[in-house]
Design an enzyme around this catalytic site. Structure first.
Site, PDB file in Angstrom:
ATOM      1  CD  GLU A  28      10.835 -49.470 -46.426  1.00  0.00           C
ATOM      2  OE1 GLU A  28      12.005 -49.907 -46.294  1.00  0.00           O
ATOM      3  OE2 GLU A  28      10.563 -48.259 -46.508  1.00  0.00           O
ATOM      4  CG  ASP A  52      13.895 -43.694 -23.767  1.00  0.00           C
ATOM      5  OD1 ASP A  52      13.532 -44.306 -22.749  1.00  0.00           O
ATOM      6  OD2 ASP A  52      14.549 -42.632 -23.723  1.00  0.00           O
TER       7      ASP A  52
HETATM    8  C1  NOJ Z   1      12.883 -43.690 -20.066  1.00  0.00           C
HETATM    9  C2  NOJ Z   1      13.840 -44.767 -19.680  1.00  0.00           C
HETATM   10  O1  NOJ Z   1      13.128 -45.917 -19.343  1.00  0.00           O
HETATM   11  C3  NOJ Z   1      14.649 -44.232 -18.539  1.00  0.00           C
HETATM   12  O2  NOJ Z   1      15.431 -45.219 -17.938  1.00  0.00           O
HETATM   13  C4  NOJ Z   1      15.488 -43.089 -19.044  1.00  0.00           C
HETATM   14  O3  NOJ Z   1      16.169 -42.504 -17.959  1.00  0.00           O
HETATM   15  C5  NOJ Z   1      14.617 -42.016 -19.706  1.00  0.00           C
HETATM   16  N1  NOJ Z   1      13.626 -42.567 -20.572  1.00  0.00           N
HETATM   17  C6  NOJ Z   1      15.460 -41.069 -20.518  1.00  0.00           C
HETATM   18  O4  NOJ Z   1      15.957 -41.737 -21.652  1.00  0.00           O
END
Ligand code: NOJ
Length: 601
Positions: free
Chosen positions: A302, A223
């Site tokens: 690993e 993310d």
């Molecule tokens: C990207 C994620 O896909 C989204 O849903 C989220 O709100 C933001 N990152 C923050 O984590």
């Protein structure tokens, strides 16, 4: 016009992920196994046979970890626990085992940029003093003074805005109740950013990787992969933070729950969010992020079994994105250029060429994605007057899509994506042709972007609506009832979901579900994911035609205004249109808003 085929990337050859079709599960909305109206891991387990039959190679689960759910689980309070909403670690293990037994890999979401404010670390930071090691794991700073020299620290440390709207800083109260330091949150107030210069943070995330690798996870979707490192000194920046370029505007006609319509005549100035990259922002795509991914890559290496990482990085141009998938970093990155191209042959052709070239320059495979839990579903975007627009959510007072047109184009775009070499990511429900819910009442909305922008951005709830499994069941069969009454799904479903329910499409010739099944079979048998793209003589993006050869399959997508002839000596073997399969071989034309696969004969 033709050009030499782009060779398959060498370093990825033979890995499961290089040409995998990955199905994204948004756990809240996929299937509810315990009947409380909220999707869960047991629901995923129950529906694995459906995914196996669909023919996907892997599933990616959005976060199911312990979380107060301020941002649908992207606010993690404990990286090693399953939230009780979704089940338990035992449920995860059972689900993973069954997926593996059925030949599907499992990718989990890793949220390293921020934690929840309810994470033990953040709670400890609040309880500790400025300058303490506890605060050092996050980005705490003194505020700026209202009037120079006043020492009040009343203004945030810099001018950064949250991606979700409003300031990117929140002030805390110190233990004695006095106004204290400020902490950075690029997203919601409840998502404090971690300090990636801190050795403890680095070590903890390595341990989290190992925790899920040990449990058998095959990979991680990372993310905000472009956001972990911030420019030294946290300088002011005049751009607008956004995950993606899109439109939002003042909602003089919108209102938040509990407020009268028209309450927002004082809403923010209309803006078209600019790309976070140009000019470069001090908090996205800093060069330092790559050291982190090299470090993680060593951890993954690993382990056996080709464990992988895929970056969620909204960066441009394609060459910048390619840096995330250099041989010693991640294996894949989502190709948002392709997603953003919309239904437009020129834009799509450009995105395909640029992404293939950039990925090839670092020996990585491309990915192809049209929808996810952050974007308006492509069956809806493509039914708007301008099918290249990218609204940040749609409400009942916005332009409503032409559903039939949107679906026809979505099916056609999917056939393009599935014929391209590399890996494809599908978002749950697109195989049913689901549209966005474009008339959700404000009272039902949950996305923090809606609230933080005071309705100027409608937000992402419309693409997160629980899936319809059975038309004639309450909640369209989203929740297992176990003999009791069915709970109401956590977001209301539109009536239009009924006829699109999985049980209505299963075995129905011409249904979107059967089209996806056929396309996935075709892609797998013809090994399209391992092929190459060669534009052919028919390729004429300026007239709306996209045409390429992948092996001995010719793909023609018609995004123009007139039907195009089927090239001499070829016959249709798969079509996105409504024609019955027995008519394909005799088709002489590729209708507008459709894609066909052709072969000689
Ligand atoms: C990207 C994620 O896909 C989204 O849903 C989220 O709100 C933001 N990152 C923050 O984590």
């Amino acid at each position: 016009m033709s050009n030499p085929p782009v060779p398959a990337p060498p370093s990825a050859a033979g890995t499961w992920w290089s040409d995998a079709v990955v199905y994204q599960i948004y756990p809240r909305s996929f299937a509810d196994g315990d009947g409380d109206g909220m999707g869960d891991l047991r629901g995923v387990l129950d529906r694995l046979p459906y995914l196996e039959q669909l023919g996907v190679d892997a599933i990616w689960l959005s976060p199911f970890y312990k979380s107060p759910q301020a941002d649908g689980g992207y606010d993690v309070a404990d990286y090693r626990q399953v939230d009780p909403l979704f089940g338990s670690l035992a449920d995860f293990d059972a689900m993973l085992q069954d997926a593996h037994r059925r030949g599907m890999k499992v990718i989990v979401d890793l949220v390293p940029n921020h934690t929840s404010d309810e994470h033990a670390w953040f709670q400890a930071a609040l309880a500790a003093a400025p300058g303490s090691p506890e605060r050092g794991r996050y980005i705490f700073r003194e505020g700026r003074d209202e009037a120079p020299g006043s020492g009040d620290g009343n203004r945030p440390p810099n001018n950064w805005k949250s991606v979700f709207g409003g300031p990117a800083w929140t002030r805390v109260s110190e233990q004695d109740g006095s106004p204290g330091q400020w902490y950075l949150h690029l997203f919601d107030t409840k998502q404090p950013d971690l300090n990636w210069e801190n050795a403890e943070v680095q070590e903890e995330m390595r341990a989290v990787l190992r925790f899920w690798l040990d449990r058998g996870a095959d990979g991680f979707r990372v993310d905000v992969a472009h956001g972990l490192v911030k420019e030294a000194g946290l300088p002011d920046w005049e751009g607008v933070a956004a995950m993606v370029e899109g439109t939002s505007r003042p909602r003089t006609d919108s209102h938040l729950p509990g407020e009268a319509p028209g309450a927002h005549t004082d809403a923010e100035e209309p803006h078209r969010s600019v790309s976070p990259m140009y000019p470069p922002s001090p908090f996205f795509d800093q060069d330092g992020v790559h050291d982190i991914y090299r470090d993680w890559r060593r951890v993954l290496d690993e382990y056996g079994g080709d464990r992988m990482m895929v970056a969620e990085a909204w960066v441009e141009p394609a060459e910048r994105l390619a840096r995330y998938v250099r041989p010693d970093e991640m294996q894949q990155a989502f190709n948002f250029d392709f997603l953003l191209a919309g239904w437009d042959a020129e834009r799509m052709a450009e995105a395909i060429e640029a992404s293939l070239a950039a990925a090839e320059s670092v020996g990585a495979p491309c990915t192809w994605v049209l929808s996810n839990h952050d974007t308006v579903r492509h069956a809806t975007r493509f039914g708007l007057k301008d099918p290249t627009t990218f609204p940040k959510g749609i409400a009942e007072f916005d332009e409503q899509p032409d559903a039939a047109l949107g679906l026809a184009r979505a099916r056609a775009a999917t056939l393009v994506a599935l014929a391209l070499p590399g890996s494809a990511y599908l978002y749950q429900g697109e195989e049913l042709g689901l549209p966005e819910h474009t008339t959700l009442p404000a009272e039902a909305r949950q996305d923090p972007t809606f609230f933080r922008t005071r309705g100027a951005e409608i937000g992402r709830d419309g693409c997160r609506v629980p899936l319809p499994w059975e038309e004639n069941q309450p909640g369209f069969g989203f929740s297992a009832t176990h003999g009791g009454a069915a709970a109401r799904p956590w977001l209301p479903q539109p009536e239009s979901f009924g006829p699109l329910a999985a049980d209505q499409q299963d075995g129905e010739e011409g249904s979107t579900l059967e089209l996806y099944r056929a396309a996935l079979r075709f892609r797998s048998v013809r090994r399209l994911g391992q092929g190459t793209v060669e534009w052919t003589d028919e390729h004429a993006p300026d007239s709306g035609l996209l045409a390429f050869r992948n092996g001995d399959v010719l793909v023609v997508a018609n995004m123009g205004f007139a039907s195009a002839p089927v090239p001499e000596g070829f016959k249709v073997v798969l079509s996105s249109g409504p024609e019955p399969a027995e008519d394909w071989a005799g088709m002489q034309e590729v209708p507008v808003d459709s894609t066909v696969y052709l072969q000689r004969g």
